[in-house]
Design a protein around this motif. Sequence first.
Motif, PDB file in Angstrom:
ATOM      1  N   THR A 116      57.647 -11.492   2.918  1.00  0.00           N
ATOM      2  CA  THR A 116      56.724 -11.508   2.467  1.00  0.00           C
ATOM      3  C   THR A 116      56.671  -9.135   3.082  1.00  0.00           C
ATOM      4  OG1 THR A 116      55.065 -12.848   2.916  1.00  0.00           O
ATOM      5  CG2 THR A 116      54.531 -11.133   3.213  1.00  0.00           C
ATOM      6  N   SER A 153      56.214 -14.161  -1.969  1.00  0.00           N
ATOM      7  CA  SER A 153      56.247 -12.811  -1.333  1.00  0.00           C
ATOM      8  C   SER A 153      54.894 -12.578  -0.819  1.00  0.00           C
ATOM      9  CB  SER A 153      57.670 -11.451  -1.503  1.00  0.00           C
ATOM     10  OG  SER A 153      58.192 -12.650  -1.760  1.00  0.00           O
ATOM     11  N   ARG A 156      51.915 -14.565  -1.275  1.00  0.00           N
ATOM     12  CA  ARG A 156      50.788 -15.483  -1.001  1.00  0.00           C
ATOM     13  C   ARG A 156      49.948 -15.333   0.621  1.00  0.00           C
ATOM     14  NH1 ARG A 156      53.367 -21.378  -1.471  1.00  0.00           N
ATOM     15  NH2 ARG A 156      54.287 -21.026   0.406  1.00  0.00           N
ATOM     16  N   ASN A 157      51.129 -14.956   1.106  1.00  0.00           N
ATOM     17  CA  ASN A 157      51.135 -14.884   2.376  1.00  0.00           C
ATOM     18  C   ASN A 157      49.730 -13.536   3.174  1.00  0.00           C
ATOM     19  OD1 ASN A 157      51.350 -17.341   3.365  1.00  0.00           O
ATOM     20  ND2 ASN A 157      53.690 -16.514   4.004  1.00  0.00           N
ATOM     21  N   LEU A 158      50.017 -12.533   2.169  1.00  0.00           N
ATOM     22  CA  LEU A 158      49.078 -11.554   1.609  1.00  0.00           C
ATOM     23  C   LEU A 158      47.580 -11.482   1.508  1.00  0.00           C
ATOM     24  CD1 LEU A 158      51.862  -8.709   0.420  1.00  0.00           C
ATOM     25  CD2 LEU A 158      51.295  -9.726   2.906  1.00  0.00           C
ATOM     26  N   PRO A 159      46.421 -11.592   2.407  1.00  0.00           N
ATOM     27  CA  PRO A 159      45.035 -11.535   2.117  1.00  0.00           C
ATOM     28  C   PRO A 159      44.601 -10.760   0.558  1.00  0.00           C
ATOM     29  CG  PRO A 159      45.333 -10.708   4.017  1.00  0.00           C
ATOM     30  CD  PRO A 159      46.644 -11.348   3.812  1.00  0.00           C
TER      31      PRO A 159
END
Length: 201
Positions: free
Chosen positions: A130, A160, A162-165
């Motif tokens: 990420t 990568s 997926r965890n970024l809002p």
Amino acid sequence: MELTITNSNEKLSVSDDVFGRDFSQDLVHQVVVAYRNAGRSGTKAQKTRSEVRGTTKKSKKQKGGGARHGALTAPIFVGGGVTFAAKPRSFAQKVNRKMYRAAMSAILSELNRQGRLKVVDAFDVDATKTSALVTKLKDFDLGKRPLIVTEEASEHLYLSARNLPYVQVRDVQGLDPVSLVGADTVLITTDAVKKIEEWLA
């Protein structure tokens, strides 16, 4: 017409029908609503007065006890039936292929006119990290809700992000009007532009 490629002196020739179309708010609204409604399950189910399990015997005598009531399955009682009970149904709305493609072209054209469509030669990350994607996104002014569109989204890029809002990754096959409308800026590769042009032209 031509699209400017970010961080390059070259330009990409595209069809006016896809990236230079007039914006139709009514058409786009209809397609977006239909797309969102297609995702609704429509499985909500409530019981009517006749379907509630319970006796239909009169709960008390007619006179002398205040308000007159019959069965306790009436909607005014807790545990009773629902007056206009919801039943399973489909929320699907018919949108033909021509309308859908016209709406997608109108959205892309409006994004281009507003300067919210950025074209790059390629965009990917070497590993599933990420932090690597965050570093790469800092090179572009994409706002809080960017949409990354590639010809075929790689697993590294998808995981990568997926965890970024609010950061979305789509390939051309998975592109939809809701994600386009909700994005502050759309970062799209040249290969994806060509594939979209073949799809919508």
